[in-house]
Design a protein around this motif. Structure first.
Motif, PDB file in Angstrom:
ATOM      1  N   GLU A   4       0.800  -1.227   0.000  1.00 49.17           N
ATOM      2  CA  GLU A   4       0.000   0.000   0.000  1.00 49.17           C
ATOM      3  C   GLU A   4       0.834   1.278   0.000  1.00 49.17           C
ATOM      4  O   GLU A   4       0.363   2.321  -0.436  1.00 49.17           O
ATOM      5  CB  GLU A   4      -0.930   0.012   1.226  1.00 49.17           C
ATOM      6  N   LEU A 115       0.153   5.697 -10.076  1.00 52.85           N
ATOM      7  CA  LEU A 115      -0.986   4.933  -9.570  1.00 52.85           C
ATOM      8  C   LEU A 115      -0.832   4.601  -8.088  1.00 52.85           C
ATOM      9  O   LEU A 115       0.254   4.255  -7.632  1.00 52.85           O
ATOM     10  CB  LEU A 115      -1.117   3.618 -10.342  1.00 52.85           C
ATOM     11  N   GLY A 118      -4.371   0.840  -4.840  1.00 54.47           N
ATOM     12  CA  GLY A 118      -5.733   0.465  -5.234  1.00 54.47           C
ATOM     13  C   GLY A 118      -5.940   0.538  -6.738  1.00 54.47           C
ATOM     14  O   GLY A 118      -6.537  -0.353  -7.342  1.00 54.47           O
ATOM     15  N   ALA A 119      -5.424   1.601  -7.359  1.00 53.91           N
ATOM     16  CA  ALA A 119      -5.562   1.760  -8.809  1.00 53.91           C
ATOM     17  C   ALA A 119      -4.758   0.694  -9.547  1.00 53.91           C
ATOM     18  O   ALA A 119      -5.211   0.142 -10.560  1.00 53.91           O
ATOM     19  CB  ALA A 119      -5.113   3.154  -9.227  1.00 53.91           C
ATOM     20  N   TYR A 120      -3.573   0.366  -9.020  1.00 52.78           N
ATOM     21  CA  TYR A 120      -2.760  -0.678  -9.655  1.00 52.78           C
ATOM     22  C   TYR A 120      -3.434  -2.037  -9.512  1.00 52.78           C
ATOM     23  O   TYR A 120      -3.441  -2.848 -10.440  1.00 52.78           O
ATOM     24  CB  TYR A 120      -1.339  -0.706  -9.069  1.00 52.78           C
ATOM     25  N   ARG A 121      -4.038  -2.295  -8.349  1.00 54.21           N
ATOM     26  CA  ARG A 121      -4.747  -3.556  -8.118  1.00 54.21           C
ATOM     27  C   ARG A 121      -5.874  -3.711  -9.142  1.00 54.21           C
ATOM     28  O   ARG A 121      -6.047  -4.777  -9.732  1.00 54.21           O
ATOM     29  CB  ARG A 121      -5.294  -3.589  -6.693  1.00 54.21           C
ATOM     30  N   GLU A 122      -6.623  -2.629  -9.378  1.00 59.47           N
ATOM     31  CA  GLU A 122      -7.712  -2.667 -10.377  1.00 59.47           C
ATOM     32  C   GLU A 122      -7.170  -2.985 -11.764  1.00 59.47           C
ATOM     33  O   GLU A 122      -7.751  -3.754 -12.510  1.00 59.47           O
ATOM     34  CB  GLU A 122      -8.458  -1.331 -10.388  1.00 59.47           C
ATOM     35  N   LEU A 123      -6.019  -2.367 -12.089  1.00 61.13           N
ATOM     36  CA  LEU A 123      -5.400  -2.587 -13.399  1.00 61.13           C
ATOM     37  C   LEU A 123      -5.020  -4.056 -13.588  1.00 61.13           C
ATOM     38  O   LEU A 123      -5.266  -4.637 -14.648  1.00 61.13           O
ATOM     39  CB  LEU A 123      -4.147  -1.705 -13.516  1.00 61.13           C
ATOM     40  N   THR A 124      -4.437  -4.669 -12.571  1.00 61.44           N
ATOM     41  CA  THR A 124      -3.959  -6.046 -12.713  1.00 61.44           C
ATOM     42  C   THR A 124      -5.085  -7.072 -12.598  1.00 61.44           C
ATOM     43  O   THR A 124      -4.908  -8.218 -13.020  1.00 61.44           O
ATOM     44  CB  THR A 124      -2.872  -6.370 -11.665  1.00 61.44           C
ATOM     45  N   GLU A 125      -6.217  -6.683 -12.052  1.00 61.97           N
ATOM     46  CA  GLU A 125      -7.330  -7.616 -11.903  1.00 61.97           C
ATOM     47  C   GLU A 125      -8.297  -7.560 -13.078  1.00 61.97           C
ATOM     48  O   GLU A 125      -9.173  -8.399 -13.187  1.00 61.97           O
ATOM     49  CB  GLU A 125      -8.069  -7.354 -10.592  1.00 61.97           C
ATOM     50  N   SER A 126      -8.136  -6.558 -13.932  1.00 68.27           N
ATOM     51  CA  SER A 126      -9.082  -6.425 -15.062  1.00 68.27           C
ATOM     52  C   SER A 126      -8.624  -7.183 -16.291  1.00 68.27           C
ATOM     53  O   SER A 126      -7.562  -7.716 -16.368  1.00 68.27           O
ATOM     54  CB  SER A 126      -9.278  -4.957 -15.420  1.00 68.27           C
TER      55      SER A 126
END
Length: 126
Positions: A4, A115, A118-126
């Motif tokens: 984080e 990023l 949280g924004a990086y997590r969204e990127l890698t999960e999409s």
């Protein structure tokens, strides 16, 4: 495996530091996992000027060769010399001993534009 307290790029580099001095740069767990066994790293010399988004080196794995991109513009203050003899440390400790370079940003505020976890997590999960 997305700390984080770091900032990230869409190209899977992480940045540690608040921009008030040099920032440490590496590749994320996601990136090293996708690359597989890392066998060679090419890094810029200390004192080299880098521009955000430009290639600053390469990582070679048993699968492929990938570019490393500068997350911020500035001057390379240090490089992880230990990786010359043990590039596989990036696989085992990407956020610690596997760091790549330290950059003194020309614009310290640029780190804030990267990023969040949280924004990086969204990127890698999409």
């Amino acid at each position: 495996m997305i700390p984080e307290d770091l900032r990230y790029t869409a190209e899977h580099e992480w940045v540690a530091g608040d921009g008030s001095g040099s920032v440490r740069v590496g590749i994320t767990h996601f990136a090293q996992d996708a690359l597989g066994d890392i066998v060679y790293v090419q890094l810029p010399e200390e004192g080299a000027e880098v521009a955000a988004g430009d290639s600053l080196g390469e990582i070679e794995s048993t699968k492929s060769v990938s570019e490393i991109y500068a997350p911020v513009s500035g001057t390379v203050a240090a490089r992880n010399e230990a990786l010359a003899d043990a590039p596989e440390v990036i696989n085992s400790d990407p956020y610690g001993a596997g760091w790549l370079v330290e950059i003194t940003p020309s614009d310290p505020a640029a780190v804030d534009g990267l990023l969040t976890a949280g924004a990086y997590r969204e990127l890698t999960e999409s």
